[in-house]
Scaffold this motif. Structure first.
Motif, PDB file in Angstrom:
ATOM      1  N   ASN A   1      -5.729 -36.646   0.415  1.00 21.12           N
ATOM      2  CA  ASN A   1      -6.044 -37.305   1.684  1.00 21.12           C
ATOM      3  C   ASN A   1      -7.508 -37.738   1.723  1.00 21.12           C
ATOM      4  O   ASN A   1      -7.855 -38.781   2.268  1.00 21.12           O
ATOM      5  CB  ASN A   1      -5.739 -36.379   2.865  1.00 21.12           C
ATOM      6  CG  ASN A   1      -4.282 -36.434   3.297  1.00 21.12           C
ATOM      7  OD1 ASN A   1      -3.854 -37.358   3.968  1.00 21.12           O
ATOM      8  ND2 ASN A   1      -3.517 -35.429   2.887  1.00 21.12           N
TER       9      ASN A   1
ATOM     10  N   TYR B   1      -7.499 -40.102   7.601  1.00 25.07           N
ATOM     11  CA  TYR B   1      -7.186 -39.303   6.417  1.00 25.07           C
ATOM     12  C   TYR B   1      -8.276 -38.273   6.131  1.00 25.07           C
ATOM     13  O   TYR B   1      -7.983 -37.144   5.702  1.00 25.07           O
ATOM     14  CB  TYR B   1      -7.002 -40.223   5.203  1.00 25.07           C
ATOM     15  CG  TYR B   1      -5.735 -41.023   5.243  1.00 25.07           C
ATOM     16  CD1 TYR B   1      -5.695 -42.305   5.791  1.00 25.07           C
ATOM     17  CD2 TYR B   1      -4.542 -40.497   4.752  1.00 25.07           C
ATOM     18  CE1 TYR B   1      -4.526 -43.037   5.835  1.00 25.07           C
ATOM     19  CE2 TYR B   1      -3.356 -41.226   4.796  1.00 25.07           C
ATOM     20  CZ  TYR B   1      -3.354 -42.479   5.336  1.00 25.07           C
ATOM     21  OH  TYR B   1      -2.197 -43.190   5.378  1.00 25.07           O
TER      22      TYR B   1
ATOM     23  N   LYS C   1      -7.961 -35.300   8.465  1.00 27.06           N
ATOM     24  CA  LYS C   1      -6.811 -34.490   8.040  1.00 27.06           C
ATOM     25  C   LYS C   1      -7.177 -33.674   6.804  1.00 27.06           C
ATOM     26  O   LYS C   1      -6.823 -32.494   6.695  1.00 27.06           O
ATOM     27  CB  LYS C   1      -5.630 -35.407   7.746  1.00 27.06           C
ATOM     28  CG  LYS C   1      -4.359 -34.660   7.344  1.00 27.06           C
ATOM     29  CD  LYS C   1      -3.202 -35.615   7.129  1.00 27.06           C
ATOM     30  CE  LYS C   1      -1.937 -34.865   6.735  1.00 27.06           C
ATOM     31  NZ  LYS C   1      -0.794 -35.799   6.519  1.00 27.06           N
TER      32      LYS C   1
END
Length: 673
Positions: free
Chosen positions: A131, A150, A153
């Motif tokens: 990610n 991303y 995360k």
């Protein structure tokens, strides 16, 4: 605000003279040890896959070719063994190799393949790393908001495992995303956290990236002394870890900062070093940045001939880079469409084969039944009748299926036509942006840069003002036509008819059009003296008037004349725009209002996108009017169009007064009724 770094801690040393640090020697020792282990382990198993992936990871910043070779072998061997973990890291290493070459689309393809496999494994650590990689790709593709989704995360996953080295990397990358958003304060918050963690870990490799980002922040804030110090630290750490792509970026950053500080000799050395490194990497984006900085360096030296040459090289590569990205997007769209089309065709063929097989099977049954019916005449009659009815049903079903297939084919053809039309709209927009719009803006950017840096005085700049103003105004008209045309093509435009005064509408546009005419020494006048109340969409009619008058100015040489007049007939107002310009050749007159987008340069090389007259015809006809022209080559042209008169014509009896007032803000005249 970035703190200043004591100069004694970052004395400038040419990159080519920096000695290898102990960490570099240790890294090289580790590579040699792994290479020996790999050479000794010839068995094709998961252990060999892990060794190949480790070597590929270590080599990607040193030698991308070797890294790619190890990564490909690891991926192929993992596929043969069904080793998912090995395939994940092989794809990730190949993605990093593509990053060094600037191939972001290919990097994203490999990373997404790795992420898809990692999701099946449920490995939190691997998901956090991948990610993070996707976030970096979106940042480099100038999509920082998508990148932050991303990256955040990734940070959440890494914090679950409390892995400080990985957390420090993602903090640095979040800072990069905020730099792309020009939010330097937010960027520094994450960069300082990353620097603190990396210092505690003695992570020289990671500090190189963080100090590079801090240097970029300082450049954005125009603190060039501080930026120089950070970029020197970044260069030293990149050299210490033998990071070739990092060294290339560091050399370019140093050259740009040193140019701003006036240290032109050092800037040239670093530019030469960056070019030598990038010849091996083959990174197109780095080459484009090199020519941009070289242009600034030449301008600082007052070498305007070289500056112009390098600026053209930068512009060409910038356009090539834009066109390359455009081609990649078009290719991906076409591939996706072709894949879906083949899937639909295969599905239909499969259904047809099943129907044919069913028919053949029934025919076999018929033959066997016919042989059995010889035993009993009565049974033959009954069976033949039943089989005949059954066969009729099969034929009916087959015909029904054939009709379904034919209908699906018709739908596919309609979809193809729609997609082809949308592709033409997209290609036309890309063509106008990349050729007709970018050129005048690039010239204006170059002149403004020279004026900003006081390389050209105001008197010289005024020499180009009229021509620049005309080009920018033509470009604005061209953009307006292109946006209206694109909206019209995509069926997103509607007619909003209303009662309005056509004479007042013309007067509102006339001052600006007269300015354009005076630029070419063309006399522009109109004979609309009283109010003409019509019923149509005023914005559409405004664009029609602007296009026809601007087109007349474009093809009328200096000393020429353009006259606008009107008359009433059969409940319509007929407007005439007459010029004594170059006229239209007889062989080209059939193209004027056709679907072929026809455009030629004006008497002073004015450019157009070929949409104005086509768009004018469409707008006039949407408002229940007609448009036509007459022209004699070398003598001039007359364009006519009609607009329905309003049912309420009382305003003509009352009359009105038009007053021109100067606008204190814009300096232009404003109409008041």
């Amino acid at each position: 605000m970035l703190p200043a770094i004591p100069l004694k801690k970052c004395i400038f040393i040419p990159l080519c003279l920096l000695l290898l640090s102990p960490s570099t020697r240790a890294q090289q020792s580790g590579i040699d040890s792994l290479q020996q282990t790999l050479n000794a382990h010839t068995q094709k198993d998961t252990i060999r896959v892990d060794l190949l992936n480790q070597l590929s990871r270590l080599y990607f910043t040193k030698d991308a070719v070797i890294a790619a070779r190890f990564g490909e072998e690891a991926r192929n061997l993992s596929g043969e063994l069904g080793y998912t973990k090995g395939k994940i890291w092989a794809n990730r290493n190949l993605a990093l190799v593509e990053n060094t070459k600037g191939n972001l689309d290919k990097q994203l393809e490999y990373t997404l393949a790795a992420l898809k496999l990692a999701e099946t494994q449920g490995d939190i650590r691997t998901l956090g790393i991948l990610n993070n990689d996707i976030g970096n790709i979106f940042t480099e593709q100038n999509s920082p908001r998508d990148a932050l989704v991303y990256l955040r995360k990734s940070l959440q996953l890494k914090e679950q495992l409390n892995e400080t080295p990985e957390i420090s990397k993602t903090l640095n990358n979040i800072g990069s995303a905020y730099i792309a958003l020009k939010k330097t304060d937010s960027a520094l918050i994450y960069l300082y956290q990353s620097e603190k963690l990396k210092k505690a870990l003695h992570d020289e490799r990671g500090l190189a990236y963080t100090y590079e980002n801090m240097g970029i922040v300082a450049m954005l804030e125009e603190h060039y002394d501080v930026a120089l110090q950070y970029h020197l630290l970044s260069a030293q750490y990149y050299k210490a870890t033998d990071n070739q792509p990092g060294l290339t970026k560091a050399s370019l950053n140093l050259a740009e900062v040193q140019t701003q500080l006036g240290d032109l000799k050092s800037a040239e050395k670093n530019l030469d070093a960056a070019r030598a490194l990038n010849e091996k990497l083959g990174n197109v984006k780095n080459e484009m940045i090199y020519y941009k900085i070289r242009f600034k360096l030449d301008s600082a030296r007052n070498d305007y001939a070289s500056a112009l040459r390098h600026y053209k090289a930068f512009s060409e590569r910038n356009i090539d880079y834009f066109n390359l990205e455009k081609s990649r997007q078009i290719t991906r769209s076409q591939m996706k469409y072709e894949t879906e089309k083949k899937q639909r065709e295969n599905s239909m063929l499969k259904k047809e084969q099943q129907l044919h097989l069913a028919t053949i099977q029934q025919q076999r049954v018929l033959v066997l039944s016919g042989a059995a019916l010889f035993l009993a005449l009565l049974l033959i009659t009954v069976m033949v009748y039943r089989l005949y009815k059954h066969q009729q049903e099969l034929y009916r079903q087959l015909n029904s299926k054939n009709q379904e297939v034919s209908l699906q084919n018709h739908i596919i053809l309609e979809q193809n036509a729609t997609l082809e039309n949308l592709n033409q709209v997209k290609d036309k927009i890309f063509s106008v942006i990349s050729h007709d719009l970018r050129s005048p803006l690039a010239i204006l950017e170059g002149l403004l840069f020279l004026l900003k840096d006081e390389k050209m005085d105001a008197q010289q700049f005024r020499f180009y003002t009229d021509e620049l103003w005309r080009d920018v105004k033509n470009t604005a008209y061209m953009m307006d036509n292109m946006l209206q045309w694109a909206s019209n093509q995509m069926k997103g435009i509607s007619v909003k008819s209303d009662d309005f005064d056509l004479t007042l509408l013309l007067n509102q546009e006339f001052e600006l059009l007269q300015t354009l005419a005076r630029q070419k020494d063309v006399k522009l006048s109109h004979e609309l003296k009283s109010a003409i109340l019509v019923y149509a969409d005023p914005d559409m009619i405004r664009l029609v008037l602007r296009n026809l008058i601007n087109n007349a100015i474009k093809f009328t040489p200096g000393g020429g004349e353009i006259i606008i007049s009107s008359k009433f007939e059969n409940g319509e107002a007929e407007v005439t725009i007459r010029d004594n310009g170059t006229g239209i050749p007889a062989d080209d007159q059939h193209r004027i209002f056709s679907n072929i987008y026809y455009s030629t340069t004006g008497t002073r090389n004015e450019k157009g996108c070929g949409l104005g007259l086509h768009l004018s015809k469409d707008f006039v006809e949407r408002n229940h009017g007609r448009i036509w022209f007459t022209s004699v080559h070398g003598e001039g042209s007359c364009f006519y169009f009609t607009v329905p008169l309003s049912d309420e014509q009382d305003i003509n009896a009352r009359g009105y007064t038009v007053v021109l007032q100067d606008n204190p803000v814009s300096g232009m005249s404003v109409l008041r009724r």
